[in-house]
Structure formats: structure tokens, C-alpha cells
Design a protein around this motif. Structure first.
Motif, PDB file in Angstrom:
ATOM      1  N   ALA A  47       0.839  -1.195   0.000  1.00  0.00           N
ATOM      2  CA  ALA A  47       0.000   0.000   0.000  1.00  0.00           C
ATOM      3  C   ALA A  47       0.872   1.242   0.000  1.00  0.00           C
ATOM      4  O   ALA A  47       1.999   1.226   0.490  1.00  0.00           O
ATOM      5  CB  ALA A  47      -0.909   0.025   1.222  1.00  0.00           C
ATOM      6  N   THR A  48       0.327   2.303  -0.563  1.00  0.00           N
ATOM      7  CA  THR A  48       0.932   3.620  -0.497  1.00  0.00           C
ATOM      8  C   THR A  48      -0.093   4.519   0.178  1.00  0.00           C
ATOM      9  O   THR A  48      -1.208   4.671  -0.335  1.00  0.00           O
ATOM     10  CB  THR A  48       1.277   4.157  -1.903  1.00  0.00           C
ATOM     11  N   SER A  52      -4.415   9.946   0.999  1.00  0.00           N
ATOM     12  CA  SER A  52      -4.263   9.323  -0.316  1.00  0.00           C
ATOM     13  C   SER A  52      -3.895   7.856  -0.065  1.00  0.00           C
ATOM     14  O   SER A  52      -2.919   7.572   0.629  1.00  0.00           O
ATOM     15  CB  SER A  52      -3.152  10.030  -1.086  1.00  0.00           C
ATOM     16  N   SER A  64      -3.586   3.913  -1.863  1.00  0.00           N
ATOM     17  CA  SER A  64      -3.669   2.921  -2.934  1.00  0.00           C
ATOM     18  C   SER A  64      -3.121   1.612  -2.382  1.00  0.00           C
ATOM     19  O   SER A  64      -2.213   1.603  -1.553  1.00  0.00           O
ATOM     20  CB  SER A  64      -2.927   3.368  -4.191  1.00  0.00           C
ATOM     21  N   SER A  83      -2.602  -2.855  -3.251  1.00  0.00           N
ATOM     22  CA  SER A  83      -2.665  -3.998  -4.163  1.00  0.00           C
ATOM     23  C   SER A  83      -2.373  -5.277  -3.389  1.00  0.00           C
ATOM     24  O   SER A  83      -1.627  -5.253  -2.408  1.00  0.00           O
ATOM     25  CB  SER A  83      -1.686  -3.837  -5.330  1.00  0.00           C
ATOM     26  N   THR A  89      -6.549  -4.562  -6.899  1.00  0.00           N
ATOM     27  CA  THR A  89      -6.096  -3.221  -6.537  1.00  0.00           C
ATOM     28  C   THR A  89      -7.252  -2.371  -6.019  1.00  0.00           C
ATOM     29  O   THR A  89      -8.419  -2.604  -6.355  1.00  0.00           O
ATOM     30  CB  THR A  89      -5.444  -2.477  -7.726  1.00  0.00           C
ATOM     31  N   PHE A  90      -6.899  -1.403  -5.183  1.00  0.00           N
ATOM     32  CA  PHE A  90      -7.865  -0.423  -4.687  1.00  0.00           C
ATOM     33  C   PHE A  90      -7.203   0.939  -4.719  1.00  0.00           C
ATOM     34  O   PHE A  90      -6.068   1.099  -4.270  1.00  0.00           O
ATOM     35  CB  PHE A  90      -8.303  -0.744  -3.254  1.00  0.00           C
ATOM     36  N   LYS A  91      -7.907   1.931  -5.266  1.00  0.00           N
ATOM     37  CA  LYS A  91      -7.426   3.313  -5.298  1.00  0.00           C
ATOM     38  C   LYS A  91      -8.508   4.195  -4.696  1.00  0.00           C
ATOM     39  O   LYS A  91      -9.616   4.277  -5.221  1.00  0.00           O
ATOM     40  CB  LYS A  91      -7.118   3.721  -6.739  1.00  0.00           C
ATOM     41  N   SER A 110     -10.700   7.339  -3.663  1.00  0.00           N
ATOM     42  CA  SER A 110     -11.053   8.648  -4.193  1.00  0.00           C
ATOM     43  C   SER A 110     -11.345   9.604  -3.046  1.00  0.00           C
ATOM     44  O   SER A 110     -11.222  10.819  -3.184  1.00  0.00           O
ATOM     45  CB  SER A 110     -12.245   8.557  -5.142  1.00  0.00           C
ATOM     46  N   GLY A 161     -13.679   4.433  -3.170  1.00  0.00           N
ATOM     47  CA  GLY A 161     -12.713   4.332  -4.250  1.00  0.00           C
ATOM     48  C   GLY A 161     -13.026   3.189  -5.183  1.00  0.00           C
ATOM     49  O   GLY A 161     -14.097   2.572  -5.103  1.00  0.00           O
ATOM     50  N   ASP A 162     -12.080   2.917  -6.067  1.00  0.00           N
ATOM     51  CA  ASP A 162     -12.251   1.908  -7.105  1.00  0.00           C
ATOM     52  C   ASP A 162     -11.520   0.623  -6.739  1.00  0.00           C
ATOM     53  O   ASP A 162     -10.301   0.639  -6.542  1.00  0.00           O
ATOM     54  CB  ASP A 162     -11.740   2.429  -8.449  1.00  0.00           C
ATOM     55  N   THR A 209     -13.451  -3.023 -12.707  1.00  0.00           N
ATOM     56  CA  THR A 209     -13.296  -1.982 -11.699  1.00  0.00           C
ATOM     57  C   THR A 209     -14.667  -1.468 -11.298  1.00  0.00           C
ATOM     58  O   THR A 209     -15.473  -1.108 -12.156  1.00  0.00           O
ATOM     59  CB  THR A 209     -12.430  -0.822 -12.234  1.00  0.00           C
TER      60      THR A 209
END
Length: 176
Positions: free
Chosen positions: A36-37, A49, A51, A53, A85-87, A89, A103-104, A111
Motif C-alpha cells: 500500500a501507499t 491518499s 492505494s 494492491s 487493486t484499490f485506489k 477517491s 474508491g475503485d 473496476t
């Protein structure tokens, strides 16, 4: 305000899920390999923020045959789609202890937007002086939204695997 980077402490975190089996018991699983980031403004997680995976081939339900079936084209299709993955929003504060993560989520080449409740356990220094944060992410998704449609009818009625997947994600983050 300074940007803060956070990393997942893998020894104190779990990316887990539960699915009802034969309509009455839950089977638990988790992903062993993930990354993760996460960045925040200082120590404030609002509007973080995020993200994430996970390696689909690292799925573990404590049963090798079931894990191999999950990796197959019937479910995750790991050969063609090796990452989940997850990003984010948005990461919005609801009150002192609760947030909403939106998020997505991408899985098996599909997605979809998801909204998940998050319990924020707060910030704490460990005995070695590291700042830690705790996040517990829960929620429910329908696996069919991502094309994970495989099932088997039961003789007594109903199906072998429920559509609903309950997420149980416990994260201990370490300030970098």
C-alpha cells in the motif's frame, strides 16, 4: 503542512474476507502478499491518499484445493489478473473514531466503485519510538459485481457459495 508517508506493518495486519459456505457457515481467507501507499497531511488521516494492491496468488483459506480453485478462472483468474487493486477517491471523517473510505476496487479485470466504513483506532508510539496508526476496514461486497459468478446448487436448496463477501481488514500503519 508536511506530507506523511505510512507503510503497513505486515506482522500486525491482515487483509481478510469471509464468505458463507453452504448457506450457514463462514469460510475465512486472507491475502498474504500485499502493498500500500498511504500519505496524509501530518498525522491527519482525513483526505488521506490511499492505494493498495494484493497478490491474488497469495490467497490463503487454509485449504490448498480451495485456494487453487479461487485462483482459477472460476473465481480470481490469477493467471490473467494477478493483482487485486484499490485506489481511494476519498477518505472522509464521520466522527472521531469513524471514517468512510471510497474508491475503485479492481478485480479480475473489472473496476467498481465501493464505499467502506473504517474504524480509526488512533495514533500511538510503540516501545521503540515508532508512531503507529490503526485502521479497521469492514464492509460487504457482492462478488458477482466483479464477475466471480461460479457456484453450485445444493440438493436441499440454496447454493454452495454466497454472493456476499464480508471484508475484514485490520491495518497497523507505521509512520515512515
Amino acid at each position: 503542512m508536511a506530507t506523511t508517508k505510512w507503510a503497513i506493518d505486515p506482522t500486525h495486519s491482515e487483509i481478510g474476507f469471509k464468505v458463507k459456505h453452504m448457506m450457514f457457515t463462514n469460510v475465512s481467507g486472507k491475502f498474504e502478499n500485499y502493498d500500500a501507499t498511504i500519505t496524509t497531511d501530518g498525522d491527519n488521516f482525513e483526505n488521506a491518499s490511499i492505494s493498495f494492491s494484493a497478490d491474488v496468488n497469495s490467497v490463503d483459506t487454509r485449504n490448498a484445493d480451495r485456494d487453487n480453485h479461487l485462483k482459477s478462472a472460476d473465481f480470481f483468474d490469477a493467471e490473467n489478473h494477478p493483482k487485486l487493486t484499490f485506489k481511494a477517491s476519498s477518505f472522509t471523517k464521520v466522527d472521531d473514531d469513524n471514517y468512510e473510505l471510497s474508491g475503485d476496487l479492481s478485480l479480475r479485470g473489472v473496476t467498481k466503485f465501493v464505499k467502506l466504513p473504517v474504524e480509526f483506532s488512533g495514533l500511538m508510539k510503540d516501545p521503540w519510538g515508532n508512531t503507529k496508526a490503526g485502521l479497521n476496514i469492514s464492509g460487504k461486497i457482492s462478488r458477482k459485481d466483479w464477475g466471480l459468478n461460479w457456484n453450485s446448487a445444493l440438493e436441499a436448496g440454496g447454493v454452495l457459495v454466497s454472493d456476499d463477501v464480508r471484508l475484514n481488514i485490520e491495518l497497523q500503519l507505521v509512520k515512515q
